[in-house]
Design a protein around this motif. Structure first.
Motif, PDB file in Angstrom:
ATOM      1  N   ASP A 285       0.810  -1.225   0.000  1.00 25.70           N
ATOM      2  CA  ASP A 285       0.000   0.000   0.000  1.00 25.70           C
ATOM      3  C   ASP A 285       0.841   1.272   0.000  1.00 25.70           C
ATOM      4  O   ASP A 285       0.296   2.373   0.027  1.00 25.70           O
ATOM      5  CB  ASP A 285      -0.917   0.017   1.217  1.00 25.70           C
ATOM      6  CG  ASP A 285      -2.053  -0.990   1.084  1.00 25.70           C
ATOM      7  OD1 ASP A 285      -2.565  -1.164  -0.030  1.00 25.70           O
ATOM      8  OD2 ASP A 285      -2.417  -1.611   2.102  1.00 25.70           O
TER       9      ASP A 285
ATOM     10  N   TYR B   1       3.361   3.549   5.072  1.00 28.88           N
ATOM     11  CA  TYR B   1       2.863   2.662   6.128  1.00 28.88           C
ATOM     12  C   TYR B   1       3.963   1.856   6.819  1.00 28.88           C
ATOM     13  O   TYR B   1       3.722   1.275   7.878  1.00 28.88           O
ATOM     14  CB  TYR B   1       1.841   1.683   5.552  1.00 28.88           C
ATOM     15  CG  TYR B   1       0.490   2.283   5.263  1.00 28.88           C
ATOM     16  CD1 TYR B   1      -0.323   2.751   6.274  1.00 28.88           C
ATOM     17  CD2 TYR B   1       0.020   2.362   3.947  1.00 28.88           C
ATOM     18  CE1 TYR B   1      -1.573   3.283   6.009  1.00 28.88           C
ATOM     19  CE2 TYR B   1      -1.229   2.887   3.668  1.00 28.88           C
ATOM     20  CZ  TYR B   1      -2.027   3.347   4.706  1.00 28.88           C
ATOM     21  OH  TYR B   1      -3.276   3.872   4.434  1.00 28.88           O
TER      22      TYR B   1
ATOM     23  N   GLN C 191      -6.273  -3.197   9.184  1.00 32.37           N
ATOM     24  CA  GLN C 191      -4.887  -2.966   8.784  1.00 32.37           C
ATOM     25  C   GLN C 191      -4.081  -2.435   9.970  1.00 32.37           C
ATOM     26  O   GLN C 191      -4.580  -1.625  10.774  1.00 32.37           O
ATOM     27  CB  GLN C 191      -4.818  -1.964   7.626  1.00 32.37           C
ATOM     28  CG  GLN C 191      -3.420  -1.801   7.052  1.00 32.37           C
ATOM     29  CD  GLN C 191      -2.913  -0.373   7.123  1.00 32.37           C
ATOM     30  OE1 GLN C 191      -3.348   0.413   7.963  1.00 32.37           O
ATOM     31  NE2 GLN C 191      -1.976  -0.020   6.248  1.00 32.37           N
TER      32      GLN C 191
ATOM     33  N   ARG D  36     -11.151  -1.346   6.734  1.00 37.87           N
ATOM     34  CA  ARG D  36     -11.369  -1.129   5.307  1.00 37.87           C
ATOM     35  C   ARG D  36     -12.498  -1.992   4.770  1.00 37.87           C
ATOM     36  O   ARG D  36     -12.856  -3.011   5.376  1.00 37.87           O
ATOM     37  CB  ARG D  36     -10.083  -1.473   4.529  1.00 37.87           C
ATOM     38  CG  ARG D  36      -8.870  -0.629   4.885  1.00 37.87           C
ATOM     39  CD  ARG D  36      -7.629  -1.157   4.166  1.00 37.87           C
ATOM     40  NE  ARG D  36      -6.483  -0.255   4.302  1.00 37.87           N
ATOM     41  CZ  ARG D  36      -5.282  -0.497   3.765  1.00 37.87           C
ATOM     42  NH1 ARG D  36      -5.083  -1.612   3.079  1.00 37.87           N
ATOM     43  NH2 ARG D  36      -4.303   0.376   3.913  1.00 37.87           N
TER      44      ARG D  36
ATOM     45  N   ASN E 157      -7.216  -2.996   0.254  1.00 33.81           N
ATOM     46  CA  ASN E 157      -6.280  -2.003  -0.271  1.00 33.81           C
ATOM     47  C   ASN E 157      -6.525  -0.576   0.220  1.00 33.81           C
ATOM     48  O   ASN E 157      -7.621  -0.222   0.659  1.00 33.81           O
ATOM     49  CB  ASN E 157      -6.334  -2.033  -1.804  1.00 33.81           C
ATOM     50  CG  ASN E 157      -6.047  -3.416  -2.362  1.00 33.81           C
ATOM     51  OD1 ASN E 157      -5.137  -4.102  -1.904  1.00 33.81           O
ATOM     52  ND2 ASN E 157      -6.839  -3.836  -3.336  1.00 33.81           N
ATOM     53  N   TYR E 158      -5.492   0.197   0.106  1.00 34.89           N
ATOM     54  CA  TYR E 158      -5.547   1.618   0.463  1.00 34.89           C
ATOM     55  C   TYR E 158      -6.662   2.325  -0.318  1.00 34.89           C
ATOM     56  O   TYR E 158      -6.916   2.032  -1.487  1.00 34.89           O
ATOM     57  CB  TYR E 158      -4.199   2.284   0.137  1.00 34.89           C
ATOM     58  CG  TYR E 158      -4.217   3.786   0.276  1.00 34.89           C
ATOM     59  CD1 TYR E 158      -4.192   4.378   1.532  1.00 34.89           C
ATOM     60  CD2 TYR E 158      -4.275   4.603  -0.868  1.00 34.89           C
ATOM     61  CE1 TYR E 158      -4.221   5.756   1.656  1.00 34.89           C
ATOM     62  CE2 TYR E 158      -4.300   5.977  -0.748  1.00 34.89           C
ATOM     63  CZ  TYR E 158      -4.275   6.555   0.528  1.00 34.89           C
ATOM     64  OH  TYR E 158      -4.316   7.918   0.652  1.00 34.89           O
TER      65      TYR E 158
END
Length: 217
Positions: free
Chosen positions: A136, A140, A155, A195, A199-200
């Motif tokens: 990502d 991070y 996450q 999330r 994914n980001y």
């Protein structure tokens, strides 16, 4: 003549009946006496024997109840959500603006010392791990993403050490990593996201979500 015969027959029947009753009573007395004698020989009274049996049944019932409570607690824990770290101070919040991020902050930061135990906030399957935000982005640092049965993903970022692998199934509260200061970080802390995809860019407010799951943050 017939009356006398009838009377004699009735008398004989009564005698036989009384004898049978006495025999039954004598047999019961003998049996009871034998039981008392046996108890006396062993030095244990019948009441003590009953009490011991009751104690065994009571202990078994208590153990069964304790096992049921433990099983229920384990099931509840497996179904629940928790904070990803035990002791913390909340720092940067979700959607907060600032120069530390290219866009607004995508998660909730938990300020904790370097090397703090990081736990799975809920049971699931590890789908992403590694440096560079597990794919990502470098901001991070070392990161983990876990997929949960309700379709959400959690996450964990800026880790100093990762202790799980992709495909591993983890339970609520299980150790997965140690907190750190990797990536775009101004000090040791855990960056935590919820999330809708792995994914980001799909993050939702993690504190609001945890509150909806009954977690006090």
């Amino acid at each position: 003549m017939s009356k006398r015969v009838t009377s004699r027959k009735s008398l004989t029947s009564m005698v036989r009946t009384r004898a049978a009753v006495l025999a039954v009573g004598l047999g019961a007395s003998v049996v009871l006496g034998a039981g008392v004698a046996t108890a006396a020989e062993t030095g244990v009274s019948t009441s003590a024997t009953v009490t011991a049996a009751d104690a065994v049944h009571t202990q078994a019932a208590v153990q069964a109840k304790a096992a049921a409570v433990k099983k229920a607690a384990a099931a509840k824990k497996a179904a629940s959500w928790i904070d990803p770290v035990a002791k913390y101070t909340l720092s940067a919040t979700f959607d907060q603006a600032g120069g530390m991020w290219a866009h607004k902050h995508s998660g909730q930061d938990f300020a904790v010392p370097q090397g703090t135990n990081v736990m799975a906030a809920h049971g699931g399957t590890v789908v992403k791990v590694g440096p560079n935000g597990a794919g990502d982005g470098p901001a991070y640092g070392n990161a983990i993403v876990i997929k949960h049965a309700n379709g959400k993903y959690s996450q964990y970022a800026h880790l100093s050490r990762i202790d799980v692998r992709v495909g591993q199934v983890v339970t609520t509260g299980q150790h997965i990593a140690l907190s750190g200061n990797t990536g775009n970080s101004s000090g040791p802390h855990l960056h935590f996201e919820i999330r809708t995809t792995p994914n980001y860019g799909s993050a939702i407010n993690p504190v609001t979500f945890l509150h909806s799951m009954g977690v006090t943050v």
